[in-house]
Each structure stands twice: as structure tokens, then as C-alpha cells.
Design a protein around this motif. Structure first.
Motif, PDB file in Angstrom:
ATOM      1  N   LYS A  60      18.311   3.488   1.991  1.00  0.00           N
ATOM      2  CA  LYS A  60      17.780   2.583   3.032  1.00  0.00           C
ATOM      3  C   LYS A  60      16.518   1.901   2.510  1.00  0.00           C
ATOM      4  CE  LYS A  60      19.363   5.525   6.774  1.00  0.00           C
ATOM      5  NZ  LYS A  60      18.952   6.379   7.900  1.00  0.00           N
ATOM      6  N   ALA A  61      16.328   0.672   2.947  1.00  0.00           N
ATOM      7  CA  ALA A  61      15.125  -0.063   2.562  1.00  0.00           C
ATOM      8  C   ALA A  61      13.919   0.538   3.274  1.00  0.00           C
ATOM      9  CB  ALA A  61      15.267  -1.536   2.931  1.00  0.00           C
ATOM     10  N   PRO A  62      12.793   0.701   2.584  1.00  0.00           N
ATOM     11  CA  PRO A  62      11.605   1.283   3.234  1.00  0.00           C
ATOM     12  C   PRO A  62      11.034   0.325   4.269  1.00  0.00           C
ATOM     13  CG  PRO A  62      11.070   0.534   1.031  1.00  0.00           C
ATOM     14  CD  PRO A  62      12.551   0.372   1.185  1.00  0.00           C
ATOM     15  N   GLN A  63      10.446   0.911   5.295  1.00  0.00           N
ATOM     16  CA  GLN A  63       9.828   0.105   6.355  1.00  0.00           C
ATOM     17  C   GLN A  63       8.317   0.103   6.168  1.00  0.00           C
ATOM     18  OE1 GLN A  63      11.085   1.749  10.063  1.00  0.00           O
ATOM     19  NE2 GLN A  63      13.226   1.144   9.797  1.00  0.00           N
ATOM     20  N   ALA A  64       7.716  -1.012   6.470  1.00  0.00           N
ATOM     21  CA  ALA A  64       6.266  -1.135   6.369  1.00  0.00           C
ATOM     22  C   ALA A  64       5.626  -0.316   7.481  1.00  0.00           C
ATOM     23  CB  ALA A  64       5.855  -2.600   6.496  1.00  0.00           C
ATOM     24  N   PRO A  65       4.494   0.342   7.186  1.00  0.00           N
ATOM     25  CA  PRO A  65       3.829   1.137   8.225  1.00  0.00           C
ATOM     26  C   PRO A  65       3.237   0.227   9.300  1.00  0.00           C
ATOM     27  CG  PRO A  65       2.495   1.068   6.251  1.00  0.00           C
ATOM     28  CD  PRO A  65       3.800   0.409   5.917  1.00  0.00           C
ATOM     29  N   SER A  66       3.233   0.742  10.509  1.00  0.00           N
ATOM     30  CA  SER A  66       2.687  -0.054  11.622  1.00  0.00           C
ATOM     31  C   SER A  66       1.191   0.239  11.730  1.00  0.00           C
ATOM     32  CB  SER A  66       3.385   0.296  12.929  1.00  0.00           C
ATOM     33  OG  SER A  66       3.184   1.662  13.225  1.00  0.00           O
ATOM     34  N   VAL A  67       0.398  -0.814  11.584  1.00  0.00           N
ATOM     35  CA  VAL A  67      -1.052  -0.686  11.665  1.00  0.00           C
ATOM     36  C   VAL A  67      -1.562  -1.741  12.628  1.00  0.00           C
ATOM     37  CG1 VAL A  67      -3.203  -0.800  10.354  1.00  0.00           C
ATOM     38  CG2 VAL A  67      -1.137   0.099   9.281  1.00  0.00           C
ATOM     39  N   SER A  68      -2.372  -1.275  13.571  1.00  0.00           N
ATOM     40  CA  SER A  68      -2.948  -2.244  14.512  1.00  0.00           C
ATOM     41  C   SER A  68      -4.415  -2.456  14.166  1.00  0.00           C
ATOM     42  CB  SER A  68      -2.808  -1.743  15.950  1.00  0.00           C
ATOM     43  OG  SER A  68      -3.548  -0.567  16.120  1.00  0.00           O
ATOM     44  N   THR A  69      -4.931  -3.595  14.521  1.00  0.00           N
ATOM     45  CA  THR A  69      -6.325  -3.918  14.199  1.00  0.00           C
ATOM     46  C   THR A  69      -7.288  -3.047  14.988  1.00  0.00           C
ATOM     47  OG1 THR A  69      -6.257  -5.674  15.847  1.00  0.00           O
ATOM     48  CG2 THR A  69      -5.805  -6.285  13.569  1.00  0.00           C
TER      49      THR A  69
END
Length: 129
Positions: A67-76
Motif C-alpha cells: 500500500k502507498a504510505p499516507q502523509a501524517p495529519s498535522v494541524s497548525t
């Protein structure tokens, strides 16, 4: 007299046995190795058994792409709150105390070295038994 001598020499050369000359050959006589010939003949006649089309089943697994890796979710807001907490924190006290204790140990080790050098300068007393 000369004729008698020549007749004797002529008869001596005739009475000799004919000289046989034997030649030496450096090439070896080629001898056939029948076992080797039979072995080579059987190797040439060998036919490998035919493999079935499904012979590779069970030996090789099917390939599935990962599976393609997913970018981590980061909020400001998370980043800004972490930066504020870092700027409000005080420097570590452990680093300051470690540096002061290390300088003290350096002085102690320096004094120990000087004491050892003074001890080494003293003359060696040899005791006779």
C-alpha cells in the motif's frame, strides 16, 4: 704389404653384423577409453523430462504491491501549541549541574596527576635481602 692390410680391413667390415637402429618416439600411443566413450554417448542421448505448466505453483508466491504510505495529519494548532510550550520551558537544570561537577572532577584529577608525578620523582630505594 699394403694389399694384405686392405684385404684384412675389407674382410673385417664385411664380417660385422648389420647394425640395428632403434628409434624412440615421444608421442604416446592413443588408447581408447571405452568407459568414457559410453558415458559421453549416454550424456548426449539424455533427454530431460518435460515439466508441466503448473510446476511452479506452490514454489512461488503471487506478488502484491504494498500500500502507498499516507502523509501524517498535522494541524497548525498542534504545532503552535508545541512551540509555545517549548518557548515557555526553562533550560534543563541537569546540564548545568553536570558541567559544574565535571569541572570539579577535572581539578581533582589534575591534583591526583600532580601528586603522582611528585611521587614518581622521588628516588627509588632498593632494599637488599
Amino acid at each position: 704389404m699394403l694389399s694384405a692390410f686392405s684385404n684384412a680391413a675389407l674382410s673385417a667390415t664385411r664380417s660385422r653384423a648389420p647394425m640395428t637402429v632403434r628409434s624412440i618416439s615421444s608421442s604416446a600411443i592413443a588408447s581408447k577409453d571405452f568407459v568414457q566413450e559410453i558415458y559421453i554417448k549416454e550424456l548426449k542421448a539424455y533427454k530431460a523430462p518435460a515439466k508441466s505448466a503448473d510446476a511452479h505453483k506452490g514454489q512461488v508466491r503471487d506478488f502484491h504491491a504494498p500500500k502507498a504510505p499516507q502523509a501524517p495529519s498535522v494541524s497548525t494548532s498542534d504545532i503552535s501549541s508545541e512551540l509555545d510550550a517549548y518557548s515557555k520551558s526553562e533550560p534543563d537544570v541537569a546540564e548545568a549541574s553536570a558541567s559544574s561537577s565535571s569541572s570539579g572532577s577535572l581539578l581533582e584529577s589534575h591534583e591526583d596527576v600532580n601528586a603522582w608525578l611528585e611521587e614518581a620523582k622521588k628516588p627509588v630505594v632498593k632494599e637488599h635481602h
